[in-house]
Design a protein around this motif. Sequence first.
Motif, PDB file in Angstrom:
ATOM      1  N   SER A  64      28.453  13.028 -14.730  1.00  0.00           N
ATOM      2  CA  SER A  64      29.130  12.953 -16.024  1.00  0.00           C
ATOM      3  C   SER A  64      29.107  14.267 -16.780  1.00  0.00           C
ATOM      4  O   SER A  64      28.082  14.950 -16.868  1.00  0.00           O
ATOM      5  N   ASP A  65      30.249  14.582 -17.365  1.00  0.00           N
ATOM      6  CA  ASP A  65      30.358  15.627 -18.371  1.00  0.00           C
ATOM      7  C   ASP A  65      29.539  15.203 -19.600  1.00  0.00           C
ATOM      8  O   ASP A  65      29.177  14.018 -19.743  1.00  0.00           O
ATOM      9  N   LEU A  66      29.275  16.143 -20.481  1.00  0.00           N
ATOM     10  CA  LEU A  66      28.476  15.855 -21.674  1.00  0.00           C
ATOM     11  C   LEU A  66      29.328  15.670 -22.921  1.00  0.00           C
ATOM     12  O   LEU A  66      29.535  14.560 -23.397  1.00  0.00           O
ATOM     13  N   ASP A  67      29.832  16.765 -23.492  1.00  0.00           N
ATOM     14  CA  ASP A  67      30.535  16.705 -24.776  1.00  0.00           C
ATOM     15  C   ASP A  67      31.817  15.908 -24.656  1.00  0.00           C
ATOM     16  O   ASP A  67      32.658  16.172 -23.792  1.00  0.00           O
ATOM     17  N   ASP A 109      20.676  10.197 -27.491  1.00  0.00           N
ATOM     18  CA  ASP A 109      19.926   9.274 -28.345  1.00  0.00           C
ATOM     19  C   ASP A 109      19.194   8.304 -27.430  1.00  0.00           C
ATOM     20  O   ASP A 109      19.270   8.404 -26.198  1.00  0.00           O
ATOM     21  N   GLU A 110      18.479   7.364 -28.006  1.00  0.00           N
ATOM     22  CA  GLU A 110      17.632   6.490 -27.193  1.00  0.00           C
ATOM     23  C   GLU A 110      18.453   5.612 -26.249  1.00  0.00           C
ATOM     24  O   GLU A 110      18.037   5.356 -25.110  1.00  0.00           O
ATOM     25  N   GLU A 111      19.620   5.158 -26.671  1.00  0.00           N
ATOM     26  CA  GLU A 111      20.420   4.327 -25.762  1.00  0.00           C
ATOM     27  C   GLU A 111      20.842   5.125 -24.533  1.00  0.00           C
ATOM     28  O   GLU A 111      20.819   4.611 -23.404  1.00  0.00           O
ATOM     29  N   ILE A 112      21.220   6.369 -24.730  1.00  0.00           N
ATOM     30  CA  ILE A 112      21.648   7.193 -23.597  1.00  0.00           C
ATOM     31  C   ILE A 112      20.465   7.522 -22.686  1.00  0.00           C
ATOM     32  O   ILE A 112      20.523   7.323 -21.459  1.00  0.00           O
ATOM     33  N   LEU A 113      19.368   8.007 -23.252  1.00  0.00           N
ATOM     34  CA  LEU A 113      18.227   8.434 -22.439  1.00  0.00           C
ATOM     35  C   LEU A 113      17.555   7.249 -21.753  1.00  0.00           C
ATOM     36  O   LEU A 113      17.186   7.325 -20.573  1.00  0.00           O
ATOM     37  N   GLN A 114      17.388   6.138 -22.475  1.00  0.00           N
ATOM     38  CA  GLN A 114      16.800   4.956 -21.847  1.00  0.00           C
ATOM     39  C   GLN A 114      17.737   4.372 -20.805  1.00  0.00           C
ATOM     40  O   GLN A 114      17.293   3.877 -19.750  1.00  0.00           O
ATOM     41  N   GLY A 115      19.043   4.436 -21.068  1.00  0.00           N
ATOM     42  CA  GLY A 115      20.013   3.960 -20.090  1.00  0.00           C
ATOM     43  C   GLY A 115      19.916   4.723 -18.778  1.00  0.00           C
ATOM     44  O   GLY A 115      19.989   4.130 -17.687  1.00  0.00           O
ATOM     45  N   ILE A 116      19.741   6.041 -18.859  1.00  0.00           N
ATOM     46  CA  ILE A 116      19.597   6.860 -17.649  1.00  0.00           C
ATOM     47  C   ILE A 116      18.332   6.467 -16.895  1.00  0.00           C
ATOM     48  O   ILE A 116      18.331   6.343 -15.661  1.00  0.00           O
ATOM     49  N   ARG A 117      17.230   6.230 -17.630  1.00  0.00           N
ATOM     50  CA  ARG A 117      15.984   5.804 -16.986  1.00  0.00           C
ATOM     51  C   ARG A 117      16.142   4.441 -16.318  1.00  0.00           C
ATOM     52  O   ARG A 117      15.669   4.219 -15.193  1.00  0.00           O
ATOM     53  N   SER A 146      24.864  25.653 -20.012  1.00  0.00           N
ATOM     54  CA  SER A 146      23.808  26.293 -19.231  1.00  0.00           C
ATOM     55  C   SER A 146      22.593  25.383 -19.175  1.00  0.00           C
ATOM     56  O   SER A 146      22.497  24.373 -19.888  1.00  0.00           O
ATOM     57  N   ALA A 147      21.607  25.757 -18.340  1.00  0.00           N
ATOM     58  CA  ALA A 147      20.406  24.941 -18.166  1.00  0.00           C
ATOM     59  C   ALA A 147      19.632  24.781 -19.468  1.00  0.00           C
ATOM     60  O   ALA A 147      19.149  23.684 -19.789  1.00  0.00           O
ATOM     61  N   SER A 148      19.490  25.862 -20.240  1.00  0.00           N
ATOM     62  CA  SER A 148      18.698  25.788 -21.465  1.00  0.00           C
ATOM     63  C   SER A 148      19.336  24.853 -22.485  1.00  0.00           C
ATOM     64  O   SER A 148      18.636  24.126 -23.205  1.00  0.00           O
ATOM     65  N   MET A 149      20.658  24.823 -22.567  1.00  0.00           N
ATOM     66  CA  MET A 149      21.327  23.945 -23.524  1.00  0.00           C
ATOM     67  C   MET A 149      21.186  22.484 -23.109  1.00  0.00           C
ATOM     68  O   MET A 149      21.116  21.598 -23.956  1.00  0.00           O
ATOM     69  N   CYS A 150      21.114  22.215 -21.788  1.00  0.00           N
ATOM     70  CA  CYS A 150      20.895  20.846 -21.322  1.00  0.00           C
ATOM     71  C   CYS A 150      19.462  20.409 -21.606  1.00  0.00           C
ATOM     72  O   CYS A 150      19.215  19.281 -22.049  1.00  0.00           O
ATOM     73  N   LYS A 151      18.517  21.310 -21.366  1.00  0.00           N
ATOM     74  CA  LYS A 151      17.108  20.991 -21.613  1.00  0.00           C
ATOM     75  C   LYS A 151      16.888  20.645 -23.078  1.00  0.00           C
ATOM     76  O   LYS A 151      16.106  19.739 -23.404  1.00  0.00           O
ATOM     77  N   ALA A 152      17.582  21.340 -23.971  1.00  0.00           N
ATOM     78  CA  ALA A 152      17.411  21.090 -25.405  1.00  0.00           C
ATOM     79  C   ALA A 152      17.869  19.698 -25.806  1.00  0.00           C
ATOM     80  O   ALA A 152      17.492  19.198 -26.872  1.00  0.00           O
ATOM     81  N   LEU A 153      18.652  19.035 -24.955  1.00  0.00           N
ATOM     82  CA  LEU A 153      19.151  17.697 -25.266  1.00  0.00           C
ATOM     83  C   LEU A 153      18.161  16.597 -24.905  1.00  0.00           C
ATOM     84  O   LEU A 153      18.387  15.428 -25.219  1.00  0.00           O
ATOM     85  N   GLY A 154      17.075  16.944 -24.217  1.00  0.00           N
ATOM     86  CA  GLY A 154      16.039  15.953 -23.934  1.00  0.00           C
ATOM     87  C   GLY A 154      16.161  15.243 -22.610  1.00  0.00           C
ATOM     88  O   GLY A 154      15.440  14.260 -22.370  1.00  0.00           O
ATOM     89  N   ARG A 197      31.304  21.348 -40.431  1.00  0.00           N
ATOM     90  CA  ARG A 197      30.432  22.498 -40.188  1.00  0.00           C
ATOM     91  C   ARG A 197      29.023  22.027 -39.822  1.00  0.00           C
ATOM     92  O   ARG A 197      28.495  21.097 -40.414  1.00  0.00           O
ATOM     93  N   ARG A 198      28.429  22.664 -38.801  1.00  0.00           N
ATOM     94  CA  ARG A 198      27.094  22.281 -38.359  1.00  0.00           C
ATOM     95  C   ARG A 198      26.043  23.201 -38.980  1.00  0.00           C
ATOM     96  O   ARG A 198      26.277  24.380 -39.201  1.00  0.00           O
ATOM     97  N   HIS A 199      24.860  22.642 -39.236  1.00  0.00           N
ATOM     98  CA  HIS A 199      23.777  23.396 -39.865  1.00  0.00           C
ATOM     99  C   HIS A 199      22.454  23.058 -39.173  1.00  0.00           C
ATOM    100  O   HIS A 199      22.265  21.967 -38.653  1.00  0.00           O
ATOM    101  N   GLY A 200      21.544  24.014 -39.168  1.00  0.00           N
ATOM    102  CA  GLY A 200      20.145  23.691 -38.957  1.00  0.00           C
ATOM    103  C   GLY A 200      19.638  23.548 -37.546  1.00  0.00           C
ATOM    104  O   GLY A 200      18.434  23.552 -37.331  1.00  0.00           O
ATOM    105  N   ASP A 201      20.497  23.394 -36.538  1.00  0.00           N
ATOM    106  CA  ASP A 201      20.005  23.144 -35.195  1.00  0.00           C
ATOM    107  C   ASP A 201      20.247  24.332 -34.264  1.00  0.00           C
ATOM    108  O   ASP A 201      20.162  24.208 -33.050  1.00  0.00           O
ATOM    109  N   PHE A 202      20.523  25.507 -34.820  1.00  0.00           N
ATOM    110  CA  PHE A 202      20.906  26.638 -33.975  1.00  0.00           C
ATOM    111  C   PHE A 202      19.729  27.213 -33.182  1.00  0.00           C
ATOM    112  O   PHE A 202      19.911  27.683 -32.064  1.00  0.00           O
ATOM    113  N   ASP A 203      18.522  27.168 -33.735  1.00  0.00           N
ATOM    114  CA  ASP A 203      17.376  27.639 -32.965  1.00  0.00           C
ATOM    115  C   ASP A 203      17.208  26.812 -31.700  1.00  0.00           C
ATOM    116  O   ASP A 203      16.917  27.330 -30.623  1.00  0.00           O
ATOM    117  N   LYS A 204      17.398  25.517 -31.834  1.00  0.00           N
ATOM    118  CA  LYS A 204      17.317  24.620 -30.678  1.00  0.00           C
ATOM    119  C   LYS A 204      18.506  24.831 -29.752  1.00  0.00           C
ATOM    120  O   LYS A 204      18.366  24.950 -28.534  1.00  0.00           O
TER     121      LYS A 204
END
Length: 276
Positions: A8-11, A22-30, A46-54, A130-137
């Motif tokens: 699956s694609d992401l965005d 979110d929990e439905e997505i991550l628990q669903g994968i498990r 990239s790999a780092s952007m995927c890792k940041a998604l949990g 406009r997005r704010h606050g999550d750019f470090d992640k």
Amino acid sequence: MKELLFASDLDGTLLNARHETDEEILQGIRDLAAHNARVVISTGRSASMCKALGFEPGPVILMNGALALDEAGHVIHDAPLDPDLVRELMDRFPQLPFEFCTDRGTLTRQSRQETIANFQRRWAKRGKPRRHGDFDKMFQGHRNDLSREEILAETIYKINCNREDSEDCRALEAWLADHPQVVNTPSDAVLYEITSCRATKGQAVRALADHLGIPYDQVAVFGDGINDLSMFRLFEHSFAPDTAQPEVKAAASALLDGSDEHCVIRKMKELQKTWA
């Protein structure tokens, strides 16, 4: 029990309306993994952007199929850009805000502030708030303010760039047309995503299915953008949200309700029960 592979694609596809997990997505994968159905990310990120998604460690297809890794991070399939073409592109268009994607992160000659501003312009052109606050992640895998030589010393798999109505971008499109060794397969119209012509999500999914020993008729693919079409052309079970780009909807074997931000993970669960 049959082993299944869901790529699956992401965005606009697996992620929720905030472009996050979110929990439905991550628990669903498990839950799917516990029932012999493996969910594999197939993304332009990239790999780092995927890792940041949990997401938990596992096979992954990155940078529009330019790199596919197994659970241990070993390369299953790769198609890096020709270093000479990377050099030519960089020198021909020094003023464009290219992002050079490697297996370890994203490199740019721009400052951190310029990188964020470029992202914000792309985001605004998509009609998003406009997005704010999550750019470090979000940009934790980015290395900014690099020299030409530092970038050219790395193996580059994909190059991103804002797509603007400008002379520079028109010249870039002419350059791309004259260089069939590379392709632009963007997730949407506000971005260039340049890879080797040998890099496609479809070929990477096939390489991963072969590696895992999963027959192609036990593979389902999910996507919404032009960079997902190669998956839809190679696999008979292909699904797109009804918010996908027109070409993708036309190529899909079935459409999902795009107004349901969890339509993809729920469809995967339905398929697992049907195909088991």
